[in-house]
Motif scaffolding. Structure first.
Motif, PDB file in Angstrom:
ATOM      1  N   ARG A 135       0.840  -1.211   0.000  1.00  0.00           N
ATOM      2  CA  ARG A 135       0.000   0.000   0.000  1.00  0.00           C
ATOM      3  C   ARG A 135       0.870   1.254   0.000  1.00  0.00           C
ATOM      4  O   ARG A 135       0.565   2.240  -0.683  1.00  0.00           O
ATOM      5  N   VAL A 136       1.968   1.232   0.763  1.00  0.00           N
ATOM      6  CA  VAL A 136       2.903   2.372   0.749  1.00  0.00           C
ATOM      7  C   VAL A 136       3.511   2.519  -0.641  1.00  0.00           C
ATOM      8  O   VAL A 136       3.629   3.632  -1.175  1.00  0.00           O
ATOM      9  N   ALA A 139       1.014   4.160  -2.933  1.00  0.00           N
ATOM     10  CA  ALA A 139       0.849   5.589  -2.634  1.00  0.00           C
ATOM     11  C   ALA A 139       2.039   6.399  -3.148  1.00  0.00           C
ATOM     12  O   ALA A 139       1.874   7.498  -3.691  1.00  0.00           O
ATOM     13  N   CYS A 277      -0.417   7.287   4.419  1.00  0.00           N
ATOM     14  CA  CYS A 277      -0.167   5.890   4.809  1.00  0.00           C
ATOM     15  C   CYS A 277       0.167   5.778   6.294  1.00  0.00           C
ATOM     16  O   CYS A 277       0.990   4.958   6.703  1.00  0.00           O
ATOM     17  N   ASP A 280      -0.226   2.299   8.015  1.00  0.00           N
ATOM     18  CA  ASP A 280       0.759   1.319   7.541  1.00  0.00           C
ATOM     19  C   ASP A 280       2.158   1.642   8.048  1.00  0.00           C
ATOM     20  O   ASP A 280       2.903   0.756   8.479  1.00  0.00           O
TER      21      ASP A 280
END
Length: 462
Positions: A135-136, A139, A277, A280
């Motif tokens: 997910r990071v 992004a 983020c 996370d």
């Protein structure tokens, strides 16, 4: 009922509403009265707790719900009275999409080493750690496009198959359709590439920079963002055989403009990740690197120190520090040298400039001393070099001479030299290895853990 992503369940407007959630089971626990399932759908590092009242469900219905299985639950989102979560779903109905045999599913509740998970790269995105990393990564990719698009850069797609070796290193993966069991030969015994698909030797690109310069000298400012390949037999935590590169190239730019752009760019990406983020990054900091958030803010809060390679070498030589690799003028600085300057001496990110021409690529602009070039490397804590770039040599005669000195086949460079032959301009650019950036922002220590399917020597699984 329409599916609600788990990340949205933590928004106040969903509380007390009927919701439909779908995902993969992390754990199941409970007793004959009530069962609790931790469910994750990849949209957030947070699980949502599903509560099954066993007066409404049977043991037989819930028996297939094991770690790794996938389910759909309709229910009501309520405040949770238990510890560890703010909300939970009171289940009303259950549908099981897919089961996961506990005897064979490798990602059980116990902790797994990162090394073990590399062998299960097709499943590791389902873990909290790799869900957070990916997910990071996503992004940051979006932030890169956003940064350049907001500043008037054009996104340029450069070729993956090329006949030119940008770095002059020769560590390239050859692309061929020739029958390797029956290779056609010329009269002199050399391979007859006229029978190959492109009619000449071709390889996977190590960089889109040279073609990027063609774009910059027409569109003014471009950036590339795509896969690049290095056939180096490097089994280290910092090297991949296939990785992604971001390479801006700007006409009418000098080395100072280039440094300004690099600093603005990397700070923008880090700030974007910290803002978008947070969950996370906090998870990764808690489990892997307690100093992660402070290190990211450290980069944002400090202006990068700028000094020449010569000044940097002098600092290293006079430091009294015992390095594994010797330091002297003309040496290609190693990660330990770069990190010393950043972490020990300046305690700030550093941009080194004006490297000896012998250790840098042919296209970098020669300084008046005829010994150094207008190169720049951005150095970070824990990473060392994270960005490398330069002002390019725009003078036709000087560039031609440098190409001859390094025995680069002139016949392969005619198109590149045309940019200096027709309307040459000062221009500059840099390259950022995307995985190095993701490595820094996630606090991971091995670059194989920040790309979904790492390609390394003797490893091309999945």
């Amino acid at each position: 009922m329409k599916r609600t992503k788990i990340t949205d369940l933590f928004k106040p407007e969903y509380l007390g509403k009927e919701v439909c959630v779908m995902g993969w089971v992390r754990t199941r626990r409970g007793n004959k009265h009530v069962q609790f399932v931790a469910l994750n759908d990849g949209s957030t590092v947070k699980n949502v707790q599903i509560v099954f009242d066993m007066t409404q469900f049977t043991d037989e219905q819930l028996k297939p719900i094991t770690t790794g299985s996938s389910i759909k639950v309709d229910g009501v989102l309520v405040e949770s009275m238990g510890k560890g979560q703010s909300v939970e779903v009171q289940a009303k109905s259950l549908e099981i999409f897919g089961t996961a045999d506990p005897e064979n599913y490798p990602l059980q509740k116990k902790g797994h080493t990162l090394e073990f998970l590399r062998e299960k790269a097709h499943l590791r995105p389902r873990t909290n750690t790799f869900g957070a990393i990916l997910r990071v990564r996503s992004a940051l990719a979006f932030a890169i496009h956003k940064f350049f698009q907001e500043r008037g850069f054009f996104y340029l797609n450069t070729p993956l198959i090329t006949a030119s070796d940008c770095e002059g290193a020769g560590a390239m993966f050859q692309v061929t359709t020739l029958d390797l069991n029956n290779i056609p030969k010329c009269d002199d015994g050399k391979v007859d590439y006229s029978a190959d698909f492109f009619g000449k030797p071709t390889a996977l690109t190590v960089s889109g920079q040279l073609e990027g310069e063609l774009g910059a000298t027409a569109l003014g400012a471009i950036y590339t963002f795509g896969p690049t390949f290095r056939a180096e037999n490097s089994n280290t935590p910092r090297h991949l055989s296939e990785f992604w590169m971001i390479e801006p190239e700007v006409a009418f730019f000098d080395i100072t403009d280039n440094m300004d752009l690099a600093e603005d760019f990397i700070k923008y990406c880090i700030a974007y990740a910290l803002e978008h983020c947070k969950d996370d990054i906090d998870f990764l900091a808690e489990h892997y690197d307690a100093e992660l958030v402070d290190r990211l803010k450290f980069v944002l809060d400090n202006e990068f120190v700028r000094l020449t390679y010569t000044e940097g070498v002098k600092i290293l030589e006079e430091s009294g520090h015992k390095f594994e690799f010797p330091v002297y003028w003309g040496a290609d600085l190693q990660s330990e040298h770069e990190r010393f300057l950043v972490e020990e001496h300046f305690k700030k990110p550093v941009i080194l400039t004006d490297y000896p021409k012998e250790i840098k690529a042919f296209y970098m602009k020669l300084n008046e001393d005829d010994k150094t070039v207008r190169a720049m490397d951005v150095l970070f804590p824990k990473i060392g070099e994270i960005i490398g770039g330069s002002e390019r040599e725009e003078n036709f005669d000087k560039l031609s001479k440098r190409i001859e000195e390094l025995d680069i086949p002139m016949k392969d460079m005619w198109w590149y030299l045309d940019t200096r032959r027709f309307g040459t301009v000062p221009h500059a650019g840099f390259g950022l290895g995307f995985e190095r950036l993701v490595l820094f922002v996630t606090g991971m220590t091995n670059i194989r853990d920040v790309i979904p399917f790492p390609r390394t020597p003797n490893n091309a699984e999945f």
